[in-house]
Motif scaffolding. Sequence first.
Motif, short mmCIF file in Angstrom:
data_model
loop_
_atom_site.label_atom_id
_atom_site.label_comp_id
_atom_site.label_asym_id
_atom_site.label_seq_id
_atom_site.Cartn_x
_atom_site.Cartn_y
_atom_site.Cartn_z
N GLU A 130 -30.96 -20.39 -76.12
CA GLU A 130 -30.09 -21.44 -75.58
C GLU A 130 -29.27 -20.97 -74.38
O GLU A 130 -29.11 -21.68 -73.40
CB GLU A 130 -29.14 -21.93 -76.69
CG GLU A 130 -29.85 -22.54 -77.88
CD GLU A 130 -30.42 -23.91 -77.57
OE1 GLU A 130 -29.65 -24.82 -77.20
OE2 GLU A 130 -31.65 -24.08 -77.69
N LYS A 172 -24.61 -27.25 -69.79
CA LYS A 172 -25.78 -27.14 -70.66
C LYS A 172 -26.86 -26.38 -69.89
O LYS A 172 -26.98 -26.51 -68.67
CB LYS A 172 -26.32 -28.52 -71.06
CG LYS A 172 -25.51 -29.22 -72.13
CD LYS A 172 -26.20 -30.53 -72.53
CE LYS A 172 -25.41 -31.26 -73.60
NZ LYS A 172 -26.06 -32.55 -73.96
N SER A 178 -35.64 -20.57 -79.76
CA SER A 178 -35.12 -21.29 -78.60
C SER A 178 -33.92 -20.51 -78.09
O SER A 178 -32.87 -20.48 -78.76
CB SER A 178 -34.72 -22.72 -78.98
OG SER A 178 -34.10 -23.37 -77.88
N GLN A 195 -31.11 -25.01 -69.78
CA GLN A 195 -32.49 -25.26 -70.23
C GLN A 195 -32.90 -24.15 -71.19
O GLN A 195 -32.96 -22.98 -70.79
CB GLN A 195 -33.45 -25.31 -69.05
CG GLN A 195 -34.91 -25.45 -69.43
CD GLN A 195 -35.20 -26.73 -70.21
OE1 GLN A 195 -34.78 -27.80 -69.80
NE2 GLN A 195 -35.89 -26.61 -71.32
N ASN A 216 -23.61 -35.22 -84.33
CA ASN A 216 -23.45 -35.25 -82.87
C ASN A 216 -22.01 -35.57 -82.53
O ASN A 216 -21.27 -36.11 -83.35
CB ASN A 216 -24.41 -36.25 -82.23
CG ASN A 216 -24.21 -37.65 -82.75
OD1 ASN A 216 -23.26 -38.33 -82.38
ND2 ASN A 216 -25.10 -38.10 -83.65
N LEU A 222 -23.24 -34.02 -77.28
CA LEU A 222 -23.82 -32.84 -77.90
C LEU A 222 -24.37 -33.24 -79.26
O LEU A 222 -23.64 -33.78 -80.08
CB LEU A 222 -22.75 -31.75 -78.06
CG LEU A 222 -23.22 -30.32 -78.36
CD1 LEU A 222 -24.07 -29.78 -77.22
CD2 LEU A 222 -22.02 -29.42 -78.60
N LYS A 223 -25.67 -33.02 -79.46
CA LYS A 223 -26.28 -33.39 -80.73
C LYS A 223 -26.89 -32.17 -81.40
O LYS A 223 -27.00 -31.10 -80.78
CB LYS A 223 -27.32 -34.49 -80.54
CG LYS A 223 -28.55 -34.13 -79.74
CD LYS A 223 -29.50 -35.33 -79.67
CE LYS A 223 -30.84 -34.97 -79.05
NZ LYS A 223 -30.78 -34.65 -77.63
N LYS A 236 -36.39 -30.32 -79.94
CA LYS A 236 -36.76 -29.56 -78.74
C LYS A 236 -38.08 -30.08 -78.17
O LYS A 236 -38.94 -30.57 -78.90
CB LYS A 236 -36.88 -28.07 -79.07
CG LYS A 236 -35.61 -27.43 -79.61
CD LYS A 236 -34.50 -27.43 -78.59
CE LYS A 236 -33.26 -26.72 -79.10
NZ LYS A 236 -32.15 -26.78 -78.14
N GLU A 257 -28.31 -28.69 -79.96
CA GLU A 257 -27.91 -28.48 -78.56
C GLU A 257 -26.73 -27.52 -78.49
O GLU A 257 -25.98 -27.35 -79.45
CB GLU A 257 -27.54 -29.81 -77.90
CG GLU A 257 -28.72 -30.72 -77.64
CD GLU A 257 -28.35 -31.96 -76.82
OE1 GLU A 257 -29.22 -32.45 -76.09
OE2 GLU A 257 -27.19 -32.42 -76.93
N THR A 258 -26.57 -26.95 -77.30
CA THR A 258 -25.54 -25.94 -77.06
C THR A 258 -24.82 -26.27 -75.76
O THR A 258 -25.45 -26.68 -74.78
CB THR A 258 -26.18 -24.54 -76.96
OG1 THR A 258 -26.91 -24.28 -78.17
CG2 THR A 258 -25.14 -23.47 -76.79
#
Length: 323
Positions: A40, A7, A38, A9, A282, A294-295, A28, A298-299
Amino acid sequence: MELYPLKFQPLYKYRIWGGEKLKTELGKNYSENLIGESWEISDVNNDETIVIEGPLKGLTLKQLTKRFKGDFLGETVYTAFGNNFPLLIKFIDAKTPLSIQVHPSNEIAKSRHNSFGKNEMWYVMQAEKEAELIIGFKEDLSPKQYEQYLKDGKILDVMNHEVVSKGDTFYIPTGRVHAIGAGVLLAEIQQTSDITYRIYDYDRVDNTTGEKRELHNDLAKDVIDFSVHDTYKTQYNKTVNQSNTLVHSPYFKTNFLKVEGNITKDYSNLDSFVIYMCVDGNTQIEWKNDIFTLKKGETLLLPASIKNISLSSTSCELLEVYL
């Protein structure tokens, strides 16, 4: 040191048209106003994302690529791109409309900007009632007619407007004029490029500069594809617990993967990294007895050396991206 699911930032980008949905819808964490994007996973110069957990924490995408080469990217991908990560992965929140814009091809971007071109795709995650995307033209135009509409401030009259809802997907090759309309939250997958030619921007002023944003019509005019298409929207299946082809282009391949229960994924025949963008719900991802969560919003990046994982969820929707 062994690679593992990674993951990064995110990088949060101020945009004149940005809103609050990256925070309210995707969870976020930032304090600035008018955040529209964003980033990713990014290898754009001076905008490289950094690993946020595990033994490789603190390394940039570029450092990972240089250190692990084919184990990270895939041997075929590394041969083609070297130390340049080929994709830029974003979530975008448009509170007000983006400019009408177009992106140059690989060839033009290389000669003018020493950059990749910008073929991209959009997957709509949430949309307000009557929210729309603008993609391509709705009628045949000559370049001369196009320039007249632009001069008269009426370019929107000849654009193709698509009212959208969750799950709608569009592929936007270079040369296709487009814009995200107000009230749309989406996932964007694109080549690693930040080259945009702005054609029309509603004559609005950016409060951070007190000026209108620059237009690039001289650069754009020989880039635009004036072709008219019967449909611009991508049709796809949503069969549960299998990878459904979404957009397969020469620049990236994206599948729609809905997980309900437990499934295993075997990437032994794939010589590429894999990126999961969670667009709803998720999931838990198990690899070598480690669990990664992972929700929505998110990536996660699976290095090419990872060939087998398990996913479990009551209900989760993922975009599965690779080369």
